[in-house]
Design a protein around this motif. Structure first.
Motif, PDB file in Angstrom:
ATOM      1  N   LEU A   1      34.540  28.759  31.456  1.00  0.00           N
ATOM      2  CA  LEU A   1      35.555  29.573  32.108  1.00  0.00           C
ATOM      3  C   LEU A   1      36.935  29.003  31.814  1.00  0.00           C
ATOM      4  CD1 LEU A   1      35.842  31.976  34.184  1.00  0.00           C
ATOM      5  CD2 LEU A   1      36.155  30.197  35.903  1.00  0.00           C
ATOM      6  N   ASP A   2      37.854  29.853  31.419  1.00  0.00           N
ATOM      7  CA  ASP A   2      39.219  29.439  31.118  1.00  0.00           C
ATOM      8  C   ASP A   2      40.029  29.430  32.410  1.00  0.00           C
ATOM      9  OD1 ASP A   2      41.892  29.190  30.329  1.00  0.00           O
ATOM     10  OD2 ASP A   2      41.603  30.365  28.508  1.00  0.00           O
ATOM     11  N   PRO A   3      40.527  28.265  32.845  1.00  0.00           N
ATOM     12  CA  PRO A   3      41.258  28.208  34.126  1.00  0.00           C
ATOM     13  C   PRO A   3      42.586  28.938  34.100  1.00  0.00           C
ATOM     14  CG  PRO A   3      41.418  26.114  32.974  1.00  0.00           C
ATOM     15  CD  PRO A   3      40.426  26.934  32.206  1.00  0.00           C
ATOM     16  N   ASP A   4      43.064  29.297  32.914  1.00  0.00           N
ATOM     17  CA  ASP A   4      44.338  30.005  32.827  1.00  0.00           C
ATOM     18  C   ASP A   4      44.192  31.525  32.846  1.00  0.00           C
ATOM     19  OD1 ASP A   4      46.141  27.772  32.653  1.00  0.00           O
ATOM     20  OD2 ASP A   4      45.343  27.414  30.644  1.00  0.00           O
ATOM     21  N   VAL A   5      43.000  32.018  32.632  1.00  0.00           N
ATOM     22  CA  VAL A   5      42.821  33.481  32.591  1.00  0.00           C
ATOM     23  C   VAL A   5      41.804  33.972  33.621  1.00  0.00           C
ATOM     24  CG1 VAL A   5      43.442  33.579  30.153  1.00  0.00           C
ATOM     25  CG2 VAL A   5      41.037  33.392  30.793  1.00  0.00           C
ATOM     26  N   ALA A   6      41.190  33.069  34.373  1.00  0.00           N
ATOM     27  CA  ALA A   6      40.181  33.479  35.354  1.00  0.00           C
ATOM     28  C   ALA A   6      40.795  34.440  36.366  1.00  0.00           C
ATOM     29  CB  ALA A   6      39.622  32.247  36.069  1.00  0.00           C
ATOM     30  N   ARG A   7      40.157  35.589  36.544  1.00  0.00           N
ATOM     31  CA  ARG A   7      40.613  36.610  37.485  1.00  0.00           C
ATOM     32  C   ARG A   7      39.383  37.285  38.086  1.00  0.00           C
ATOM     33  NH1 ARG A   7      45.693  37.868  39.295  1.00  0.00           N
ATOM     34  NH2 ARG A   7      45.273  40.085  39.101  1.00  0.00           N
ATOM     35  N   PRO A   8      39.511  37.804  39.294  1.00  0.00           N
ATOM     36  CA  PRO A   8      38.376  38.539  39.866  1.00  0.00           C
ATOM     37  C   PRO A   8      38.042  39.755  39.024  1.00  0.00           C
ATOM     38  CG  PRO A   8      40.355  38.888  41.169  1.00  0.00           C
ATOM     39  CD  PRO A   8      40.666  37.797  40.196  1.00  0.00           C
ATOM     40  N   ALA A   9      36.768  40.147  39.056  1.00  0.00           N
ATOM     41  CA  ALA A   9      36.352  41.351  38.341  1.00  0.00           C
ATOM     42  C   ALA A   9      37.103  42.553  38.893  1.00  0.00           C
ATOM     43  CB  ALA A   9      34.847  41.548  38.494  1.00  0.00           C
ATOM     44  N   LEU A  10      37.265  43.571  38.075  1.00  0.00           N
ATOM     45  CA  LEU A  10      37.999  44.771  38.478  1.00  0.00           C
ATOM     46  C   LEU A  10      37.422  45.353  39.764  1.00  0.00           C
ATOM     47  CD1 LEU A  10      38.492  46.542  35.040  1.00  0.00           C
ATOM     48  CD2 LEU A  10      40.208  45.309  36.381  1.00  0.00           C
ATOM     49  N   ALA A  11      38.297  45.859  40.598  1.00  0.00           N
ATOM     50  CA  ALA A  11      37.877  46.420  41.875  1.00  0.00           C
ATOM     51  C   ALA A  11      36.962  47.624  41.668  1.00  0.00           C
ATOM     52  CB  ALA A  11      39.092  46.817  42.695  1.00  0.00           C
ATOM     53  N   LEU A  12      36.015  47.778  42.590  1.00  0.00           N
ATOM     54  CA  LEU A  12      35.117  48.921  42.539  1.00  0.00           C
ATOM     55  C   LEU A  12      35.881  50.217  42.803  1.00  0.00           C
ATOM     56  CD1 LEU A  12      32.229  47.493  44.759  1.00  0.00           C
ATOM     57  CD2 LEU A  12      32.207  47.705  42.268  1.00  0.00           C
ATOM     58  N   PRO A  13      35.443  51.321  42.213  1.00  0.00           N
ATOM     59  CA  PRO A  13      36.005  52.621  42.606  1.00  0.00           C
ATOM     60  C   PRO A  13      35.792  52.852  44.102  1.00  0.00           C
ATOM     61  CG  PRO A  13      34.625  52.817  40.645  1.00  0.00           C
ATOM     62  CD  PRO A  13      34.408  51.437  41.183  1.00  0.00           C
ATOM     63  N   ARG A  14      36.665  53.642  44.701  1.00  0.00           N
ATOM     64  CA  ARG A  14      36.631  53.815  46.153  1.00  0.00           C
ATOM     65  C   ARG A  14      35.290  54.309  46.660  1.00  0.00           C
ATOM     66  NH1 ARG A  14      39.679  51.461  50.038  1.00  0.00           N
ATOM     67  NH2 ARG A  14      39.453  52.607  51.975  1.00  0.00           N
ATOM     68  N   ASP A  15      34.676  55.255  45.969  1.00  0.00           N
ATOM     69  CA  ASP A  15      33.405  55.794  46.456  1.00  0.00           C
ATOM     70  C   ASP A  15      32.304  54.743  46.391  1.00  0.00           C
ATOM     71  OD1 ASP A  15      33.407  55.807  43.689  1.00  0.00           O
ATOM     72  OD2 ASP A  15      32.278  57.673  43.503  1.00  0.00           O
ATOM     73  N   GLU A  16      32.324  53.904  45.346  1.00  0.00           N
ATOM     74  CA  GLU A  16      31.314  52.855  45.243  1.00  0.00           C
ATOM     75  C   GLU A  16      31.538  51.777  46.304  1.00  0.00           C
ATOM     76  OE1 GLU A  16      29.306  49.932  41.840  1.00  0.00           O
ATOM     77  OE2 GLU A  16      30.794  51.446  41.269  1.00  0.00           O
ATOM     78  N   LEU A  17      32.807  51.440  46.552  1.00  0.00           N
ATOM     79  CA  LEU A  17      33.113  50.491  47.617  1.00  0.00           C
ATOM     80  C   LEU A  17      32.597  51.006  48.949  1.00  0.00           C
ATOM     81  CD1 LEU A  17      34.548  48.020  48.853  1.00  0.00           C
ATOM     82  CD2 LEU A  17      36.657  49.381  48.853  1.00  0.00           C
ATOM     83  N   GLN A  18      32.791  52.297  49.220  1.00  0.00           N
ATOM     84  CA  GLN A  18      32.321  52.869  50.478  1.00  0.00           C
ATOM     85  C   GLN A  18      30.806  52.784  50.595  1.00  0.00           C
ATOM     86  OE1 GLN A  18      34.906  52.772  52.311  1.00  0.00           O
ATOM     87  NE2 GLN A  18      35.018  54.882  53.023  1.00  0.00           N
ATOM     88  N   ARG A  19      30.089  52.947  49.495  1.00  0.00           N
ATOM     89  CA  ARG A  19      28.626  52.833  49.525  1.00  0.00           C
ATOM     90  C   ARG A  19      28.207  51.409  49.872  1.00  0.00           C
ATOM     91  NH1 ARG A  19      28.858  56.275  44.973  1.00  0.00           N
ATOM     92  NH2 ARG A  19      28.549  54.541  43.536  1.00  0.00           N
ATOM     93  N   HIS A  20      28.880  50.414  49.270  1.00  0.00           N
ATOM     94  CA  HIS A  20      28.542  49.029  49.573  1.00  0.00           C
ATOM     95  C   HIS A  20      28.867  48.689  51.026  1.00  0.00           C
ATOM     96  CE1 HIS A  20      27.264  47.596  45.664  1.00  0.00           C
ATOM     97  NE2 HIS A  20      28.320  48.153  45.090  1.00  0.00           N
TER      98      HIS A  20
END
Length: 221
Positions: free
Chosen positions: A56-75
């Motif tokens: 893992l590169d400590p200079d570029v590590a970022r959280p994965a892209l956010a889920l679409p709203r409908d998928e977030l609501q399902r989770h």
């Protein structure tokens, strides 16, 4: 009920500012292959080793892209923590507002299901990608309180340059897993995150107590 081990980040009696500067020197030394000026806590050293093995590169590590709203609501709807959200907010939001923290409730895969806090802290979280639906497992973000506490399955505080990613060095975070009382599996985690200057051992005790209370409520249901 056995009390979990609370591994706070800043040694007793240490000046947090000086300790943060020491951690930054340790971070630079370890990543450059030099001998560090101090030892990391074992839980942090083990996490860093996992990060180095997965390159893992400590200079570029970022959280994965956010889920679409409908998928977030399902989770959210599928999470056993959804019914506990009022209690979690009542327990964590007063501290978040008083101490300039954001409150995070994540699922067992380190996905942020809910987030709340003062507006300026939410803006800071937005700038780092800590938005609802983002994923904060170690493989994406490196050593961090949510992902690492779930990886080691115990409450954890992460301070300043203990974070593997350089972009998180200005933060202090405390997180505790919430377990299913039927089988002991982690359902997710509760977390508070704020500026590094606000570090305090009480935040780890708080999230640990809130996680235990959540487990008690789940057991009662």
């Amino acid at each position: 009920m056995a009390q979990p081990y609370l591994d706070t980040a800043v040694p007793a009696g240490a000046d947090p500012g000086e300790y943060a500067r020491l951690l930054r020197r340790v971070h630079e030394a370890v990543l450059s292959g030099d001998r560090p000026p101090a030892r990391l806590r074992p839980v942090i050293a083990d996490s860093w080793e996992r990060m180095r093995r997965c390159r893992l590169d400590p200079d570029v590590a970022r959280p994965a892209l956010a889920l679409p709203r409908d998928e977030l609501q399902r989770h959210r709807a599928a999470s056993p923590l959804a019914d506990l959200l009022p209690m979690l907010r009542d327990s964590l939001m007063p501290v978040a507002e008083d101490a300039s923290y954001v409150m995070v409730v994540a699922d067992h895969k380190s996905r942020v299901l809910w987030r709340d806090g003062p507006a300026r802290m939410r803006r800071m979280a937005d700038s780092m990608g800590a938005v609802e639906g983002s994923q904060w497992n170690e493989e994406a973000v490196g050593t961090n309180a949510v992902g690492t506490s779930l990886a080691v399955d115990r409450p954890l505080q992460v301070y300043s340059a203990e974070h593997y990613a350089r972009g998180l060095h200005q933060l202090t975070c405390a997180s505790a897993p919430v377990h299913d009382p039927r089988n002991g599996r982690a359902l997710g985690a509760v977390n508070v995150t704020g500026p590094a200057r606000t570090v305090h051992p009480a935040t780890l005790a708080l999230v640990s107590a809130v996680a235990q209370h959540a487990e008690s409520q789940l057991r009662g249901r």
